[in-house]
Design a protein around this motif. Sequence first.
Motif, PDB file in Angstrom:
ATOM      1  N   UNK A  21     -44.388 -54.215 -22.986  1.00 18.16           N
ATOM      2  CA  UNK A  21     -44.262 -54.828 -21.657  1.00 18.16           C
ATOM      3  C   UNK A  21     -43.696 -53.856 -20.624  1.00 18.16           C
ATOM      4  N   UNK A  22     -43.660 -52.568 -20.962  1.00 22.80           N
ATOM      5  CA  UNK A  22     -43.096 -51.586 -20.047  1.00 22.80           C
ATOM      6  C   UNK A  22     -43.858 -51.600 -18.723  1.00 22.80           C
ATOM      7  N   UNK A  23     -43.100 -51.615 -17.622  1.00 22.48           N
ATOM      8  CA  UNK A  23     -43.703 -51.628 -16.293  1.00 22.48           C
ATOM      9  C   UNK A  23     -44.096 -53.010 -15.809  1.00 22.48           C
ATOM     10  N   UNK A  24     -43.887 -54.033 -16.636  1.00 14.99           N
ATOM     11  CA  UNK A  24     -44.256 -55.405 -16.276  1.00 14.99           C
ATOM     12  C   UNK A  24     -43.032 -56.281 -16.040  1.00 14.99           C
ATOM     13  N   UNK A  25     -41.871 -55.674 -15.981  1.00 17.88           N
ATOM     14  CA  UNK A  25     -40.640 -56.443 -15.798  1.00 17.88           C
ATOM     15  C   UNK A  25     -39.884 -56.582 -17.109  1.00 17.88           C
ATOM     16  N   UNK A  26     -38.877 -57.414 -17.072  1.00 17.40           N
ATOM     17  CA  UNK A  26     -38.002 -57.573 -18.235  1.00 17.40           C
ATOM     18  C   UNK A  26     -38.457 -58.729 -19.128  1.00 17.40           C
ATOM     19  N   UNK A  58     -30.051 -53.982 -19.235  1.00 18.27           N
ATOM     20  CA  UNK A  58     -30.004 -55.443 -19.211  1.00 18.27           C
ATOM     21  C   UNK A  58     -29.902 -55.913 -17.772  1.00 18.27           C
ATOM     22  N   UNK A  59     -30.510 -57.048 -17.528  1.00 17.80           N
ATOM     23  CA  UNK A  59     -30.444 -57.695 -16.227  1.00 17.80           C
ATOM     24  C   UNK A  59     -29.708 -59.003 -16.445  1.00 17.80           C
ATOM     25  N   UNK A  60     -28.619 -59.157 -15.749  1.00 20.37           N
ATOM     26  CA  UNK A  60     -27.779 -60.344 -15.934  1.00 20.37           C
ATOM     27  C   UNK A  60     -28.317 -61.541 -15.160  1.00 20.37           C
ATOM     28  N   UNK A  61     -27.839 -62.701 -15.560  1.00 16.84           N
ATOM     29  CA  UNK A  61     -28.167 -63.917 -14.839  1.00 16.84           C
ATOM     30  C   UNK A  61     -29.116 -64.810 -15.613  1.00 16.84           C
ATOM     31  N   UNK A  62     -29.361 -65.966 -15.029  1.00 15.14           N
ATOM     32  CA  UNK A  62     -30.197 -66.976 -15.689  1.00 15.14           C
ATOM     33  C   UNK A  62     -31.606 -66.459 -15.959  1.00 15.14           C
ATOM     34  N   UNK A  63     -32.146 -65.662 -15.074  1.00 19.93           N
ATOM     35  CA  UNK A  63     -33.489 -65.124 -15.270  1.00 19.93           C
ATOM     36  C   UNK A  63     -33.466 -63.702 -15.794  1.00 19.93           C
ATOM     37  N   UNK A  64     -32.338 -63.306 -16.342  1.00 22.32           N
ATOM     38  CA  UNK A  64     -32.169 -61.929 -16.796  1.00 22.32           C
ATOM     39  C   UNK A  64     -32.906 -61.624 -18.072  1.00 22.32           C
ATOM     40  N   UNK A  65     -32.725 -60.419 -18.526  1.00 23.01           N
ATOM     41  CA  UNK A  65     -33.372 -60.002 -19.759  1.00 23.01           C
ATOM     42  C   UNK A  65     -33.164 -58.527 -20.005  1.00 23.01           C
ATOM     43  N   UNK A  66     -34.092 -57.922 -20.721  1.00 24.80           N
ATOM     44  CA  UNK A  66     -33.976 -56.523 -21.134  1.00 24.80           C
ATOM     45  C   UNK A  66     -35.256 -55.772 -20.834  1.00 24.80           C
ATOM     46  N   UNK A  67     -35.105 -54.470 -20.571  1.00 26.85           N
ATOM     47  CA  UNK A  67     -36.238 -53.586 -20.397  1.00 26.85           C
ATOM     48  C   UNK A  67     -35.845 -52.188 -20.849  1.00 26.85           C
TER      49      UNK A  67
END
Length: 137
Positions: A21-26, A58-67
């Motif tokens: 999923x690289x380049x498509x967001x987290x 990591x991206x914090x928050x309710x819609x966060x995730x990892x990339x």
Amino acid sequence: MAGISTKGSYGLAAMYELALHYGQGHLQIRDIAEKAHIPPNYLEQILATLRKEGLIQSIRGAGGGYLLAKAPAQIHIYEILFTLEGELCTPADEGLQPILHLYWGRVKEDMKSVFHESLQDLVDQGNALNQQSMYFI
């Protein structure tokens, strides 16, 4: 001498999913866990280690995730496994004869060579495998 544990295998599987999923967001942790068949609680620990070593962000928050922190071509499998497992080929007995230390040193270098492929190499191999599978359906 240590082998590759579940931690290393799961970590590589998670990194592969992020590379796909690289380049498509987290990706959120539940999505990674589901796609890679990893228990979410264990995955959380693995991702924390990978983040501390700068392999993922990591991206914090309710819609966060990892990339991925770098392009898949810049992350080598050995780097991932070393981060999670430590040295992959270390004899347990330091009192070994000198020739055995040389032998284990060669094995360690061979392992680095085998695991030198990048995440991009895995993605490319996976894509090629999927293409082959489509012809057999």
